[in-house]
Design an enzyme around this catalytic site. Structure first.
Site, PDB file in Angstrom:
ATOM      1  N   THR A 187     -32.310 -16.911  29.207  1.00  0.00           N
ATOM      2  CA  THR A 187     -31.736 -17.965  28.367  1.00  0.00           C
ATOM      3  C   THR A 187     -31.369 -19.131  29.281  1.00  0.00           C
ATOM      4  OG1 THR A 187     -29.542 -17.050  28.684  1.00  0.00           O
ATOM      5  CG2 THR A 187     -30.753 -16.284  26.776  1.00  0.00           C
ATOM      6  N   GLU A 331     -33.606 -14.698  22.522  1.00  0.00           N
ATOM      7  CA  GLU A 331     -33.282 -13.298  22.231  1.00  0.00           C
ATOM      8  C   GLU A 331     -34.086 -12.748  21.055  1.00  0.00           C
ATOM      9  OE1 GLU A 331     -31.208 -15.719  22.941  1.00  0.00           O
ATOM     10  OE2 GLU A 331     -29.398 -15.045  23.974  1.00  0.00           O
ATOM     11  N   LYS A 438     -14.041 -29.299  14.968  1.00  0.00           N
ATOM     12  CA  LYS A 438     -12.943 -28.715  14.195  1.00  0.00           C
ATOM     13  C   LYS A 438     -11.861 -29.771  13.997  1.00  0.00           C
ATOM     14  CE  LYS A 438     -14.125 -24.110  15.648  1.00  0.00           C
ATOM     15  NZ  LYS A 438     -14.685 -23.871  16.979  1.00  0.00           N
ATOM     16  N   TRP A 443     -14.186 -27.709   9.342  1.00  0.00           N
ATOM     17  CA  TRP A 443     -15.344 -27.860  10.215  1.00  0.00           C
ATOM     18  C   TRP A 443     -16.240 -29.013   9.774  1.00  0.00           C
ATOM     19  CZ3 TRP A 443     -17.593 -22.403  11.788  1.00  0.00           C
ATOM     20  CH2 TRP A 443     -16.575 -21.697  12.450  1.00  0.00           C
TER      21      TRP A 443
END
Ligand code: AMP
Length: 541
Positions: A187, A331, A438, A443
């Site tokens: 990654t 992944e 936030k 959100w």
């Protein structure tokens, strides 16, 4: 009593893909722009023969099954031969992203315990810097011929074409357990060290089948496919496997990924289908529109890696190019979802159809997904509730390479993305969980803000990040790169948001910059941006 099926048992091995292409699409072409500067062309038959020679050469060098062989290379035919030669013999093809920092590359090579590393000429200076820090690498192989080998390299080098020439190709691909490791990708590691996803032959072949399906990437033998997405980033989304699997012509663009070079290759090789991250299409669109060009054969592209801005989807459609928005991650091999309309959507008004096409789409068979709240309870599929996106399936990792801590929660992999899923199963990413803004406990989706900004004609690139606010904790700050030769003020941009998002979502300020930093995989590097703007004082604060 259990009754067993009576079918032949044939392991799903990566070598079977290139064998199939060489046998049934023997004369179909692979065209590559080489680091030597020219265009190279040969066929699947030639490719498979040379992949066998790679396998033989690795055997001669003493590489054992299960050992890792690294690559630092562009999309090209030699890289493809290494993909098949390494995995086909039972070793593990470890693609390394050359855009990472040298320290990260050394870390990855050492962590993976690469025995040999194959690299394109472009990366010689990188290799010279990294090699002294990688004592366990037995040899560095430059992917070129004798005539192009440097006379005065700072590290001892092997020559790729010499290795190939020393072999006769009389080699039968070995059969082994389909669950053996085949390839390894790390990654990008925006936080902490990069982590390795270790794919198997089985997971790769299943992923190749599924991603070629009509409602996934939709690859056909009639296509000419050019992956812009690099072979060093999650195996170019699996295209080096799914393209030979369907027998399409493959065009590999090498190091030249600017708009003009890509356009030339698209036209010359009659490319029908491509795939890449949004930043690549920005360059290509700019070139095509600035020069009033059209595509003669290019009809479909997959965009993923970051959210495809709606304005980009429309701009490509205006050039008769269908956009398939797709989502996935290292992944996940990487494909999870892709966005195609269902038959019942065809009669919807254009705006409603576009609203669907802007989503990241529906899962392809093999992947299962759900969204959960902070306590892990599953959230409804109503297109409104958003939560942490979890996935599972045979091409999703169960654990990271050489890492004992399981990432799974009750058998599911937490993606780190925040998403909604609607009644029809269309998933939409609202944010990366660490990028979400936030504001006073509520959100705000940074992606939504960026999508609105990207639709403004004077905006070349826009990133929305959180800035400190004494009352709301965080408020959105829009960082913008203007389109060359165009002007727009802060006030004009903010006014552009009126009516397009909830009032309290409108950014508190706009910062104009000349460049937005990109990650090694071409995504906007928000971590760095946040750092750059960490002391930024909002006018509303
Ligand atoms: P990587 O492992 O480098 O491929 O990064 C995977 C991450 O990229 C995902 O977890 C998402 O955060 C992001 N990503 C990939 N595709 C998309 C997409 N179509 N829209 C939004 N984010 C995406």
């Amino acid at each position: 009593m259990a009754l067993m099926g009576q079918m032949m048992s044939a392991p799903l091995l990566i070598s079977s893909i290139i064998k199939h292409a060489a046998r049934y699409y023997a004369s179909t072409e692979i065209v590559s722009r080489r680091t030597e500067g020219d265009l190279h062309r040969y066929t699947y038959r030639d490719c498979e023969l040379r992949a066998r020679k790679v396998a033989q050469a690795l055997g001669a060098l003493g590489v054992q099954q299960g050992e890792r062989v690294g690559t630092l290379a562009w999309n090209g035919y030699r890289h493809l031969e290494i993909y098949y030669g390494v995995s086909g013999m039972g070793a593990v093809c470890h693609t390394i992203n050359p855009r990472l920092f040298p320290e990260q590359i050394a870390y990855i090579v050492n962590h993976a315990e690469d025995r040999y590393v194959f690299f394109d000429a472009t990366f010689l200076p990188l290799v010279e810097g990294v090699a002294p820090h990688c004592p366990n690498v037995k040899g560095w192989v430059m992917m070129t011929d004798r005539a192009h080998m440097p006379a005065d390299a700072k590290v001892p080098l092997l020559c790729y074409e010499d290795l190939i020439d020393a072999q006769d190709g009389d080699y039968a691909w070995p059969e082994f357990d389909e669950n053996l490791a085949s390839s390894l990708c790390y990654t990008s590691g925006t936080t902490g060290n990069p982590k390795g996803a270790l794919y198997s032959h089985r997971s790769t072949v299943l992923h190749s089948y599924a991603s070629a399906l009509p409602d996934a990437l939709g690859c056909s033998a009639r296509d000419v496919i050019l992956p812009v997405v690099p072979m060093f980033h999650v195996n170019a989304w699996g295209l080096p496997y799914s393209v030979p699997l369907v027998g399409a012509k493959l065009v590999l663009p090498g190091a030249k990924l600017d708009g003009a070079s890509l356009y030339e290759l698209f036209e010359q090789e009659k490319v029908t289908f491509s795939a890449g991250v949004p930043t690549v299409w920005l360059g290509l669109l700019q070139h095509v529109n600035a020069n009033n060009l059209k595509f003669s054969t290019f009809r479909r592209t997959v965009i993923g890696g970051s959210a495809a801005p709606p304005a980009m989807i429309r701009a490509l459609e205006a050039l008769d190019v269908e956009v398939i928005h797709a989502w996935g991650m290292t992944e996940m091999s990487p494909l999870g979802t892709s966005c195609k309309l269902l038959a019942r959507h065809e009669d919807l008004p254009e705006d409603a159809r576009h609203k669907i096409l802007e989503k990241q789409g529906r899962v392809i068979y093999g992947v299962d997904m759900k969204i959960v709240d902070g306590e892990g309870a599953e959230l409804p599929w109503d297109g409104k509730a958003f939560g942490d996106l979890y996935v599972r399936g045979p091409w999703v990792i169960s654990t990271y390479f050489r890492n004992d801590n399981t990432p799974l929660v009750d058998g599911w992999f937490p993606t780190g993305d925040v998403a909604t899923i609607d009644e029809e199963g269309y998933m939409q990413i609202t944010d990366r969980s660490k990028d979400v803004i936030k504001s006073g406990g509520e959100w705000i989706s940074s992606i939504d803000i960026e999508n609105v900004a990207a639709a403004h004609p004077a905006v070349h690139m826009a990133a929305c990040i959180s800035a400190f606010h004494p009352k709301w904790d965080e408020r959105p700050l829009l960082v913008v790169v203007r389109r060359p030769g165009m002007d727009v003020t802060r006030e004009e941009l903010l006014a552009f948001f009126e009516g397009k998002v909830a009032k309290w979502w409108i950014p508190d300020d706009v910062a104009f910059v000349t460049e937005i930093p990109l990650t090694a995989t071409g995504k906007m590097q928000k971590l760095k941006l946040r750092d750059q703007f960490k002391d930024y004082k909002l006018p509303t604060a």
